[in-house]
Design an enzyme around this catalytic site. Structure first.
Site, PDB file in Angstrom:
ATOM      1  N   SER A 199      -3.120  -7.667   2.954  1.00 19.79           N
ATOM      2  CA  SER A 199      -3.351  -7.503   4.397  1.00 19.79           C
ATOM      3  C   SER A 199      -3.773  -8.825   5.017  1.00 19.79           C
ATOM      4  O   SER A 199      -3.340  -9.172   6.116  1.00 19.79           O
ATOM      5  CB  SER A 199      -4.434  -6.457   4.647  1.00 19.79           C
ATOM      6  OG  SER A 199      -4.042  -5.215   4.148  1.00 19.79           O
ATOM      7  N   LYS A 246     -15.966  -7.423   6.096  1.00 20.42           N
ATOM      8  CA  LYS A 246     -14.702  -8.170   6.152  1.00 20.42           C
ATOM      9  C   LYS A 246     -14.266  -8.465   7.584  1.00 20.42           C
ATOM     10  O   LYS A 246     -13.163  -8.980   7.777  1.00 20.42           O
ATOM     11  CB  LYS A 246     -13.606  -7.380   5.447  1.00 20.42           C
ATOM     12  CG  LYS A 246     -13.684  -7.432   3.925  1.00 20.42           C
ATOM     13  CD  LYS A 246     -12.382  -6.951   3.322  1.00 20.42           C
ATOM     14  CE  LYS A 246     -12.352  -7.098   1.819  1.00 20.42           C
ATOM     15  NZ  LYS A 246     -11.126  -6.522   1.254  1.00 20.42           N
ATOM     16  N   ARG A 293      -2.296  -6.209  -8.380  1.00 25.37           N
ATOM     17  CA  ARG A 293      -1.245  -7.168  -8.028  1.00 25.37           C
ATOM     18  C   ARG A 293      -1.136  -8.287  -9.037  1.00 25.37           C
ATOM     19  O   ARG A 293      -0.076  -8.802  -9.299  1.00 25.37           O
ATOM     20  CB  ARG A 293      -1.524  -7.769  -6.652  1.00 25.37           C
ATOM     21  CG  ARG A 293      -1.205  -6.852  -5.521  1.00 25.37           C
ATOM     22  CD  ARG A 293      -1.847  -7.307  -4.256  1.00 25.37           C
ATOM     23  NE  ARG A 293      -3.285  -7.128  -4.314  1.00 25.37           N
ATOM     24  CZ  ARG A 293      -4.077  -7.217  -3.267  1.00 25.37           C
ATOM     25  NH1 ARG A 293      -3.574  -7.519  -2.094  1.00 25.37           N
ATOM     26  NH2 ARG A 293      -5.373  -7.025  -3.390  1.00 25.37           N
ATOM     27  N   HIS A 307       0.841  -1.210   0.000  1.00 22.06           N
ATOM     28  CA  HIS A 307       0.000   0.000   0.000  1.00 22.06           C
ATOM     29  C   HIS A 307       0.872   1.254   0.000  1.00 22.06           C
ATOM     30  O   HIS A 307       0.600   2.205  -0.727  1.00 22.06           O
ATOM     31  CB  HIS A 307      -0.881   0.048   1.255  1.00 22.06           C
ATOM     32  CG  HIS A 307      -1.940  -1.013   1.347  1.00 22.06           C
ATOM     33  ND1 HIS A 307      -2.116  -1.781   2.471  1.00 22.06           N
ATOM     34  CD2 HIS A 307      -2.896  -1.410   0.471  1.00 22.06           C
ATOM     35  CE1 HIS A 307      -3.140  -2.604   2.294  1.00 22.06           C
ATOM     36  NE2 HIS A 307      -3.624  -2.420   1.079  1.00 22.06           N
TER      37      HIS A 307
HETATM   38  P1  ADP Z   1      -9.726  -3.861  -0.261  1.00 14.38           P
HETATM   39  O1  ADP Z   1     -10.395  -4.079   1.023  1.00 14.38           O
HETATM   40  O2  ADP Z   1     -10.443  -2.971  -1.212  1.00 14.38           O
HETATM   41  O3  ADP Z   1      -9.147  -5.111  -0.891  1.00 14.38           O
HETATM   42  P2  ADP Z   1      -7.084  -3.244   0.528  1.00 14.38           P
HETATM   43  O4  ADP Z   1      -6.840  -2.435   1.764  1.00 14.38           O
HETATM   44  O5  ADP Z   1      -6.734  -4.667   0.598  1.00 14.38           O
HETATM   45  O6  ADP Z   1      -8.533  -2.960   0.121  1.00 14.38           O
HETATM   46  O7  ADP Z   1      -6.306  -2.620  -0.704  1.00 14.38           O
HETATM   47  C1  ADP Z   1      -6.533  -1.337  -1.166  1.00 14.38           C
HETATM   48  C2  ADP Z   1      -5.916  -1.148  -2.507  1.00 14.38           C
HETATM   49  O8  ADP Z   1      -4.534  -1.433  -2.471  1.00 14.38           O
HETATM   50  C3  ADP Z   1      -6.480  -2.004  -3.633  1.00 14.38           C
HETATM   51  O9  ADP Z   1      -6.489  -1.213  -4.813  1.00 14.38           O
HETATM   52  C4  ADP Z   1      -5.466  -3.123  -3.755  1.00 14.38           C
HETATM   53  O10 ADP Z   1      -5.445  -3.660  -5.064  1.00 14.38           O
HETATM   54  C5  ADP Z   1      -4.202  -2.370  -3.463  1.00 14.38           C
HETATM   55  N1  ADP Z   1      -3.143  -3.220  -2.922  1.00 14.38           N
HETATM   56  C6  ADP Z   1      -3.226  -4.049  -1.869  1.00 14.38           C
HETATM   57  N2  ADP Z   1      -2.067  -4.673  -1.653  1.00 14.38           N
HETATM   58  C7  ADP Z   1      -1.207  -4.236  -2.609  1.00 14.38           C
HETATM   59  C8  ADP Z   1       0.156  -4.540  -2.949  1.00 14.38           C
HETATM   60  N3  ADP Z   1       0.851  -5.438  -2.267  1.00 14.38           N
HETATM   61  N4  ADP Z   1       0.700  -3.887  -4.009  1.00 14.38           N
HETATM   62  C9  ADP Z   1      -0.039  -2.997  -4.715  1.00 14.38           C
HETATM   63  N5  ADP Z   1      -1.320  -2.691  -4.458  1.00 14.38           N
HETATM   64  C10 ADP Z   1      -1.903  -3.297  -3.428  1.00 14.38           C
END
Ligand code: ADP
Length: 162
Positions: free
Chosen positions: A129, A43, A92, A19
């Site tokens: 996450s 979630k 990703r 992130h």
């Molecule tokens: P959600 O609950 O929408 O999945 P996340 O908090 O997991 O939200 O992720 C938010 C954003 O960050 C999304 O656009 C996701 O694709 C991106 N993201 C999550 N992990 C990574 C990573 N390791 N590298 C790049 N982008 C990421």
């Protein structure tokens, strides 16, 4: 000149180095990035909304022009209220793509707000996450995957101190 603002939405339960990479790279393209933390009760988050916001604020504190806010309701309404011209999403793998494509098209249709995709840094493309939480829960080392503040909070939470 008007400020170019991007919204980076997510649950951030908790924020990872993946992130943070997207936040830094979006900031290079926009004057301001608003990290929009969603409640997402569906979630069953490990950290409360308030905790997630506090953690993100802590890890981006040293950076200029990055705001951290919560949002409810339609993301595009929040984006309009914040005067943002774009939503930023990280991709990703192809598995992220189907859903994100549909969301981007819907959001454009609803509001005319553009979605910009940043391709994940390969160093972090395996990172999510949920996987970080799973590893931390069983005592695995997540120090390379999350900022130190997050690793500490995960250890506290899973030792029952958080
Ligand atoms: P959600 O609950 O929408 O999945 P996340 O908090 O997991 O939200 O992720 C938010 C954003 O960050 C999304 O656009 C996701 O694709 C991106 N993201 C999550 N992990 C990574 C990573 N390791 N590298 C790049 N982008 C990421």
């Amino acid at each position: 000149m008007t400020e170019r603002i991007a919204i980076y939405p997510g649950t951030f339960d908790p924020i990872t180095n993946g992130h943070l990479d997207i936040i830094a790279r979006s900031r290079a393209q926009f004057d301001r990035v608003v990290v929009a933390v969603s409640q997402n009760p569906g979630k069953s988050p490990l950290f409360t909304l308030e905790e997630r916001i506090a953690i993100v604020k802590e890890v981006v504190a040293a950076h200029d022009h990055i705001d951290v806010e919560s949002f409810e309701g339609l993301l595009v309404d929040f984006a309009k209220r914040r005067g943002a011209s774009a939503l930023v999403k990280g991709l990703r793998a192809v598995t992220d793509f189907d859903y994100e494509l549909q969301m981007a098209q819907m959001n454009y249709r609803l509001s005319g707000v553009e979605t910009m995709f940043l391709v994940a840094n390969p160093v972090y493309s395996f990172l999510s996450s949920s996987l970080v939480k799973e590893v931390a829960q069983f005592g695995g080392d997540v120090d390379e995957m999350v900022p130190p503040e997050v690793a500490r909070r995960l250890r506290e939470r899973f030792r029952g101190e958080g």
